[in-house]
Design an enzyme around this catalytic site. Sequence first.
Site, PDB file in Angstrom:
ATOM      1  N   LYS A  52       0.848  -1.197   0.000  1.00 20.24           N
ATOM      2  CA  LYS A  52       0.000   0.000   0.000  1.00 20.24           C
ATOM      3  C   LYS A  52       0.881   1.245   0.000  1.00 20.24           C
ATOM      4  O   LYS A  52       0.594   2.231  -0.697  1.00 20.24           O
ATOM      5  CB  LYS A  52      -0.945  -0.025   1.214  1.00 20.24           C
ATOM      6  CG  LYS A  52      -2.078  -1.019   1.027  1.00 20.24           C
ATOM      7  CD  LYS A  52      -2.870  -1.330   2.278  1.00 20.24           C
ATOM      8  CE  LYS A  52      -3.850  -2.485   1.989  1.00 20.24           C
ATOM      9  NZ  LYS A  52      -4.596  -2.940   3.140  1.00 20.24           N
ATOM     10  N   GLN A  96      -4.607  -1.519   9.372  1.00 19.60           N
ATOM     11  CA  GLN A  96      -4.550  -2.855   8.770  1.00 19.60           C
ATOM     12  C   GLN A  96      -5.161  -3.902   9.709  1.00 19.60           C
ATOM     13  O   GLN A  96      -4.794  -3.980  10.878  1.00 19.60           O
ATOM     14  CB  GLN A  96      -3.078  -3.200   8.451  1.00 19.60           C
ATOM     15  CG  GLN A  96      -2.901  -4.507   7.723  1.00 19.60           C
ATOM     16  CD  GLN A  96      -3.532  -4.499   6.325  1.00 19.60           C
ATOM     17  OE1 GLN A  96      -3.342  -3.572   5.552  1.00 19.60           O
ATOM     18  NE2 GLN A  96      -4.285  -5.542   5.998  1.00 19.60           N
ATOM     19  N   ASP A 119     -11.348   2.663   3.706  1.00 18.57           N
ATOM     20  CA  ASP A 119     -11.697   1.245   3.562  1.00 18.57           C
ATOM     21  C   ASP A 119     -13.208   1.065   3.445  1.00 18.57           C
ATOM     22  O   ASP A 119     -13.679  -0.010   3.087  1.00 18.57           O
ATOM     23  CB  ASP A 119     -11.222   0.465   4.809  1.00 18.57           C
ATOM     24  CG  ASP A 119      -9.891  -0.234   4.595  1.00 18.57           C
ATOM     25  OD1 ASP A 119      -9.566  -0.535   3.430  1.00 18.57           O
ATOM     26  OD2 ASP A 119      -9.186  -0.479   5.586  1.00 18.57           O
TER      27      ASP A 119
END
Length: 284
Positions: A52, A96, A119
């Site tokens: 990422k 994460q 997200d």
Amino acid sequence: MAQLIDGKAVSKQIKEETAKEVLALREKGIVPGLAVVLVGEDPASKVYVSNKQKACKACHIESFGYVLPESTSEEELLKLVGELNEDPKVNGILVQLPLPRHIDENKIIHAISPKKDVDAFHPVNVGKIMIGDYDFLPCTPAGCLALIDSTGVEISGKRCVVIGRSNIVGKPMAMLLLHRNGTVTICHSKTKNLAEICREADILVAAVGREKFVTADMVKEGAVVIDVGINRMENGKLCGDVDFDAVKEKCAAITPVPGGVGPMTIAMLMKNTVTAAKIQNGTL
Ligand code: NAD
């Protein structure tokens, strides 16, 4: 032999378009920024976070990395999220998952400002997706949708079957297909006659987390098959939820693993970060 849906190529194109957009924003003094928070030592998470951050660099997005020890308390993580929520340089916040067991994932997801929730896991964003009025789409389902679109197959009116009902993949995937006028069935671990239902699918999305779970007898001739699964085989290699070699002989188009959905998830995260930056700077 089916058309191979090339997630690497499609994601490269999306990242290139995003990079161009970021350069144009930078000209206006807007620098999109993504905070990436990793807690603990999970090896797969480390790889995802590093990928990422690499993608941020390629897209000219500023990335702010926070690597915290496994022993980090829930309070400490909530404090960091609170600070990132207030930081104007940070447009998107990615924590994460999975988090260490002593941290309540839901508490952390709920603490992220919905405006920075790239997200799209926050209940506010989940609700917005449900009613079809959203700023961000969850990255993996959005990536799957882009891959289906890349085949040129029309979703509207098609029988779509999603195997898996997780909040991250299965449920939002079904919702996105519904928004595109697919006739959608969600299957899960308690579904009866799974193979029969799958055989009806013009578009089949597998998000189960089981190696080669979808066999050729479960697939309709000419279907589009999207394999979200990432499973590590005994020999250490990655494999999807679909028995690729057998299914590719039967379907019209299929995503490989690796090189299918995986790279798309990251490309969509970059896109969402730019959208967040635009919204926060009043340019969208
Ligand atoms: P999950 O474990 O939360 O959900 C799995 C789903 O599969 C559940 O809803 C369950 O009901 C269903 N299931 C389990 N056994 C079944 C059975 N026998 N028959 C029918 N359904 C069954 O997993 P998830 O987070 O949704 O992820 C699914 C897979 O996708 C995993 O392999 C994960 O690693 C992968 N994944 C990939 C990406 C990516 O970027 N490519 C992103 C997220 C998840």
